[in-house]
Structure formats: C-alpha cells, structure tokens
Design a protein around this motif. Structure first.
Motif, PDB file in Angstrom:
ATOM      1  N   UNK A   1       0.921  -1.125  -0.026  1.00 37.60           N
ATOM      2  CA  UNK A   1       0.072   0.204  -0.072  1.00 37.60           C
ATOM      3  C   UNK A   1       1.002   1.266  -0.126  1.00 37.60           C
ATOM      4  N   UNK A   2       0.363   2.197  -0.759  1.00 38.88           N
ATOM      5  CA  UNK A   2       1.371   3.502  -0.541  1.00 38.88           C
ATOM      6  C   UNK A   2       0.209   4.394   0.514  1.00 38.88           C
ATOM      7  N   UNK A   3       1.142   4.595   1.698  1.00 41.26           N
ATOM      8  CA  UNK A   3       0.433   5.195   2.703  1.00 41.26           C
ATOM      9  C   UNK A   3       1.346   6.522   2.844  1.00 41.26           C
ATOM     10  N   UNK A   4       0.482   8.001   2.869  1.00 38.96           N
ATOM     11  CA  UNK A   4       1.264   9.000   2.982  1.00 38.96           C
ATOM     12  C   UNK A   4       0.248  10.023   3.555  1.00 38.96           C
ATOM     13  N   UNK A   5       0.835  11.030   4.116  1.00 33.67           N
ATOM     14  CA  UNK A   5       0.007  12.378   4.385  1.00 33.67           C
ATOM     15  C   UNK A   5       0.131  13.361   3.517  1.00 33.67           C
ATOM     16  N   UNK A   6      -1.191  14.170   3.565  1.00 32.16           N
ATOM     17  CA  UNK A   6      -1.071  15.596   2.987  1.00 32.16           C
ATOM     18  C   UNK A   6      -1.432  16.513   3.852  1.00 32.16           C
ATOM     19  N   UNK A   7      -1.013  17.854   3.724  1.00 28.85           N
ATOM     20  CA  UNK A   7      -1.506  18.893   4.479  1.00 28.85           C
ATOM     21  C   UNK A   7      -2.899  19.436   3.869  1.00 28.85           C
ATOM     22  N   UNK A   8      -3.224  20.319   4.561  1.00 24.84           N
ATOM     23  CA  UNK A   8      -4.685  21.064   4.388  1.00 24.84           C
ATOM     24  C   UNK A   8      -4.517  21.279   2.841  1.00 24.84           C
ATOM     25  N   UNK A   9      -3.609  21.870   2.187  1.00 24.47           N
ATOM     26  CA  UNK A   9      -3.516  21.981   0.695  1.00 24.47           C
ATOM     27  C   UNK A   9      -3.463  20.986  -0.233  1.00 24.47           C
ATOM     28  N   UNK A  10      -3.147  19.767   0.326  1.00 19.81           N
ATOM     29  CA  UNK A  10      -3.104  18.577  -0.524  1.00 19.81           C
ATOM     30  C   UNK A  10      -1.555  18.361  -0.874  1.00 19.81           C
ATOM     31  N   UNK A  11      -0.567  19.062  -0.101  1.00 16.06           N
ATOM     32  CA  UNK A  11       0.826  18.842  -0.396  1.00 16.06           C
ATOM     33  C   UNK A  11       1.367  17.599   0.388  1.00 16.06           C
ATOM     34  N   UNK A  12       2.222  16.746  -0.202  1.00 16.88           N
ATOM     35  CA  UNK A  12       2.585  15.432   0.592  1.00 16.88           C
ATOM     36  C   UNK A  12       3.591  15.820   1.510  1.00 16.88           C
TER      37      UNK A  12
END
Length: 657
Positions: free
Chosen positions: A41-52
């Motif tokens: 699985x690709x598991x990653x976080x985005x900030x409120x603007x959608x940046x990784x």
C-alpha cells in the motif's frame, strides 16, 4: 469485485503539515517503522492544501518516486491530466472535509508516465481538539485485479453474444422451481416468445396439455436432479399454438457451495428430421409389406405346385381303386401309394409350420451323439458311395432338450443339402461340441450373443458352396438354388424354424468352390431323460375294447370320415359340430370315455372346452387334435394331450387305447 482497501486509522496524534507538524510526525518512531514496513500500500499524509508531507516504502515501490522527490509536491501530480483538468483532486479533499471519507478507483500516473489502476481511500486527520490538520491517503495498485475483472467481463460478454447468436437452439435458464430467468434469440425464433413475454413464466407453458396433466415438466426436472441430466424428445407448443417436435436437454446448475441455483435448458426444433424419419419408416413398411407379399406369393405358388403333384397321385390312385376288375395286388399297391403320398403331403405341411415356428413340438431329453450314430447307416445310404462320411462326436457330449423327431428331420435335411452340393463326390464332415453362447444372428442381432448351454452340431461339405447373394435367402420357404424339380425349397426352412422354436440357432458359412458348413445349436438338457415309452404295434392298437367317444369337429368331411372310421373298428362315436353342442351332450348325461376335439373351431375354442370339461368332469379324458395352432405351439397344449394332424388310423387308435 472489491478487495480489502482498509488503511491504518491515523487520527489526531499526527501533527499538521508545517515544520513543527513534520517534527511531530517523525517523533513517533514506532509508528513510522510500521508505516514504512508496508509495501503493498502507498500510505502517505497530505497537509490541508494537499501537499505530500510523508511517503512510505509502498508508495515509493509502485509509484516510482523517492521521498525526497515527492514530499512537498501537490498530490494531484499523481493524477492523469484529464482528472486534474476536471478538478478531481480538489473534489476528493472537499469530499473528505464535508463527508469524512472519500473512496474511489481510477487511473493514476507513475513517475515514468505509465498509468496504473488504483484503489484510493482518503481519511481526515484531526488533532486532539477535533480540528482538521491534514489527510491520510492510502492507495493500492489493483491493475492485475482490474485486468482480471475486465477479462472476465469480456469473456461473459463473448459468451452472452455466443448464446444470443445461436438461433438453431433455444438456450435459456430456469430457477429451481422451473421459472424462466433468461432467454436467447434461438428461443425467440423457435417458440415465438420474446424475452419480455416469457421471462418469469413457468417453462411448462411449452408443453402440451396432455403432458402437463401427466406431470411431464416436473418429472423432467426431477430426473435432471437425480441423474444430473435429462434428455427427451416430444411435442412442444409455440406461442401461436402450433406444435413442433423437440429434442430437449435439461442440466441442473450448482454454485460454489454446491447449492442448486437453477437449470440450463436446451431445446432444438427437429420437426423436419422427425418427418423425414417418419417418411423413411413409412417407406420401409411399404417395402416390407411388398416383400411379404412377394414371399407369400412364392410360398403360395410352391405349395400349390407341390400339392397339385401330390393330389394328382392320390386322385389317380383313387380312380384306379374304383375299377371293379382291379387285381388285389394292384389294389393293395394303390392303397400304399395313397398312404405314402399323404405322408409326403403331411411332411410338407410340417416343414411349413416348422419354418413359421407354429409346429407343436414334443421336446424330450436325448443324446445327439446316440441319435446321429443310430442314423449312420441312413446317412451313408443317403449320400452314396462317392461321398466320404467322417463322424467325429465326443463321448462326453451333453444331452439336449428338443423334439427328437424334428431334430432327425432337420439333421437329415442338412445332410441331403450337403449331398446335393457334391454331385461329383467329396467329403462330409459331421461333428459336435459344447458351446456357451448362441451367435447373435437375425432377431438377436441388436442384443449381442446369447449366453447359456448349447450343443453345436456342424455338417460341413466340400461342395460347390453358396453364392454370397443367396446366403440371406436360403432359409426362406421354397427358395432353392437347385435345378427345377430337384428340391422343394422347404428343407432348410424346416431346419431354421425348428432351431428357432427350440430356443437355438442355425448358422451357415460358405465359400464358393470350397464348400459349406451348417451349424445347428440346440439347448442342453437340465435333467436326464426318463425311461423310454413302449408303443403298441399297429395290429394290437386295432384290437381293443369298444369305447364311448365324443368327437368335436366343425369340418363335416373330416368329422364324418373320422366317425365312420372309428365306428368301423368297433367304437361308439357321437359327433358334435362345436364346443357348445359338446357341452349340451355332456350336460344331458351321456357318458363318454374320451373327448377328441379339433383345436381350431368357431365360437368357444377347444382349449376353453377342455378347461371347462376338466373343471366339471375332472375324470373325463380330453385329447386335442390340430395341424396348426399358435396357441398350442407357444404353450404346449396347455397341459392336455395333443394328437397332431394329419394322423394315421393307427395313431388315432393308439391315442384312444
């Protein structure tokens, strides 16, 4: 088809997407180790603007970007140009913010520009106060799954197109109760119903009313469940009410859990084929009838020819006996000629009845070896000096159960046939052996060999042989390959009829110029023969005490002659023209020592008469007389004594005595 797309439940302990947030994220060492350990699985976080802001090993593996290359970029770079133009990335984040979750499947883009099919889940990330601080995104590469689904879909589409494209067969599905759930174009063409008209109805609507009353539709489904298939041919009904002859196959269908989910039904309209077959059968019946008429004509002609010859002799001898000045020795000679000619006529009748298998037989247990040995002198005298006779019979040959007199006649007929095939001389080989099977010929051809216990007697000659074209006709009455007036054509037909009626068989093998071998099969006896009976001599039978006889005979010529002959030798004879008249005499109190009845009579049959006499007067003896009776031939006289016509006066008197 959906696969598990569950993702880690990342909540408020994940910091926001600025430097303090990043520091907070990386401070959770154990959680980071867990996330990076996941490679599917690709598991990653985005900030409120959608940046990784984070990137695990799984994301790097199937998207191609390293963490250094992708962190800080907007996640929309992973979307196709078409989806970015449509605002899909922004729509996804807005959905999460308003609805708390976003889930979809779609095409995504790798670093190298290639596309893959992905399963995407985006969840909100909130802090301890419930404030949205970012997004957790879980992506899985499902390209293989989508390819399999597409392949399955295309296969199902091809199969559906195939089924729908078949127009010669009605192919459709039934539910477990027999209701129609699917309908192809072939079913439309054959029955006339469209899918909208028929789906949901019970398939019994295609059956005739007679078949529905008999429960044929339900029976078909029950047999399909029991035997895993059901095949049948019968009449079916179209939408317009016309009938067609159908070939039907029904197979049950089970799911992966082996639970019945319905039936597959295939129906084909074979009306034209049935009509063609019916026409073939009709033509075959016409041909068979014509052949029967031809055979009857040949038999009738043969009987008329031979009997006319015999009647000429009898009539001429009778005329000569009427001459007053005829010498005593000549008178005796003409009487002997009449008797001999009558015997020849009787033999011809017996041969015809034997071929028809209507000759009453008198089976007994006897030794074929002893019978043939006793005939050795007759055989040698019959074939003549130019033919060498070799007889090879085992000493331990089993006894047979058959009519010994008919066997001798059949055996001698075969010997004579072999003699006539060797006019210049040759060798006649007679042998016998045990056989555990009956060859599958004639009416047994469809059932294979008949197994049992038989004695096979073979008469083989070195004569001219039989033409292959004549082999199938040699057992027909009056068919002969001999010259005119050299044979009656009844010898082999007698052999054939005797063998069949005895429960045996006769087969022939022949090669032109090399000879012929006939093999007669007779059933072995199950018990040893009883002691031989001793017959009274002719003279003794004529000197007996007077008896009271009841003669039942509908033929006035035969009845009058028999009454006169028996009266002349001292018996008291009462004559009844039918069974009813005979019962009236018995009811009137007349006493008789014996009832002699013809078998074939109008009204009450002689068998019914004999049974009635046996019931009411059990001590009264009954003798049945006939030259032809299927009932007697098949059932052996029903337990009553039988006198076979034509009989001599001595034979009649012997029975009375």
């Amino acid at each position: 088809m959906q696969e598990d797309t569950a993702e880690p439940n990342i909540k408020a302990d994940v910091p926001a997407a600025d430097v303090p947030v990043a520091n907070a994220l990386t401070s959770s060492g154990r959680f980071e180790l867990l996330v990076h350990a996941i490679t599917d699985y690709a598991i990653y976080l985005l900030d409120l603007d959608g940046s990784i802001v984070s990137w695990n090993t799984g994301a790097e593996r199937f998207k191609g970007y390293s963490a250094e290359e992708i962190i800080g970029k907007h996640f929309s770079c992973l979307y196709t140009q078409e989806e970015r133009a449509a605002g899909i990335p922004e729509h996804a984040l807005a959905t999460v913010a308003t609805q708390g979750r976003y889930e979809t499947e779609g095409l995504r883009v790798r670093k190298d520009g290639s596309r893959f099919w992905a399963s995407i889940v985006i969840d909100p990330v909130v802090d301890e106060s419930g404030t949205l601080i970012g997004y957790a995104k879980v992506t899985r590469d499902i390209t293989d799954k989508k390819a399999a689904e597409q392949a399955l879909f295309e296969s199902e589409q091809r199969f559906r197109l195939l089924v729908q494209g078949v127009r010669d067969y009605a192919i459709y599905m039934l539910d477990p109760k027999g209701r129609i759930t699917d309908w192809n174009s072939g079913a439309v063409a054959i029955t006339g119903y469209t899918a909208g008209e028929i789906v949901g109805r019970h398939f019994s609507c295609f059956y005739t009313q007679e078949d529905r009353d008999r429960g044929e539709p339900e029976r078909g489904l029950a047999i399909a469940l029991q035997r895993h298939t059901f095949q049948h041919e019968g009449w079916r009904i179209r939408k317009n009410g016309t009938r067609f002859w159908a070939n039907v196959v029904i197979d049950p269908i089970y799911n992966e859990a082996n639970r019945l989910i319905g039936f597959a039904k295939i129906t084909r309209d074979i009306t034209e084929r049935k009509r063609a077959q019916d026409e073939v059968d009709r033509q075959r019946d016409i041909l068979s009838h014509a052949q029967k008429l031809e055979a009857i004509g040949r038999i009738t002609g043969g009987v008329a020819h031979d009997f006319n010859n015999l009647l000429t002799i009898i009539r001429s001898a009778a005329d000569l006996l009427g001459m007053n000045n005829l010498a005593a020795e000549k008178r005796a000679r003409y009487v002997e000629i009449i008797a001999e000619t009558a015997e020849r006529a009787a033999l011809m009748t017996k041969q015809l009845l034997a071929f028809a298998r209507e000759q009453p037989l008198h089976p007994e247990v006897f030794s074929i070896a002893s019978c043939i040995q006793a005939l050795t002198h007759v055989i040698e005298m019959t074939v003549g000096a130019k033919i060498q006779v070799n007889i090879d019979l085992p000493t331990d040959l089993k006894d047979v159960h058959a009519d010994a007199g008919q066997f001798e006649a059949a055996f001698l007929n075969l010997v004579i046939n072999s003699r006539d095939a060797m006019p210049a001389g040759g060798t006649l080989q007679i042998s016998a052996c045990y056989s555990d099977r009956l060859p599958s010929l004639h009416e047994h051809a469809d059932t294979g060999d008949i197994f049992g216990h038989f004695i096979a007697v073979t008469i083989k000659d070195t004569g001219c042989g039989i033409e292959p074209s004549a082999i199938d006709q040699i057992f027909e009455p009056f068919f002969t390959t001999k010259e005119l007036n050299k044979g009656t054509g009844l010898g082999l037909s007698q052999v054939y009829g005797f063998a069949k009626q005895s429960g045996g068989e006769v087969v022939v093998e022949s090669q032109v110029g090399e000879g012929t071998a006939f093999t007669l099969y007779l059933p072995c006896a199950q018990e040893q023969p009883s002691a031989d009976s001793v017959e009274s001599s002719s003279e003794e039978s004529r000197h007996v005490r007077s008896r009271n006889l009841l003669l039942v005979e509908d033929n006035e010529m035969v009845g009058g002659f028999t009454q006169s002959a028996l009266s002349d030798v001292g018996h008291n004879v009462s004559w009844a023209l039918n069974a009813e008249a005979a019962l009236e005499m018995l009811d009137a109190g007349q006493e008789f020592d014996l009832v002699l009845s013809d078998v074939v009579m109008p009204g009450m049959s002689s068998i019914e008469l004999a049974q009635e006499i046996q019931r009411r007067w059990p001590d009264l003896r009954v003798v049945l007389s006939s030259g032809y009776s299927p009932a007697l031939a098949q059932k052996g006289g029903h337990g009553f004594e039988l006198l076979q016509k034509p009989y001599t006066l001595d034979q009649l008197l012997a029975v009375i005595q």
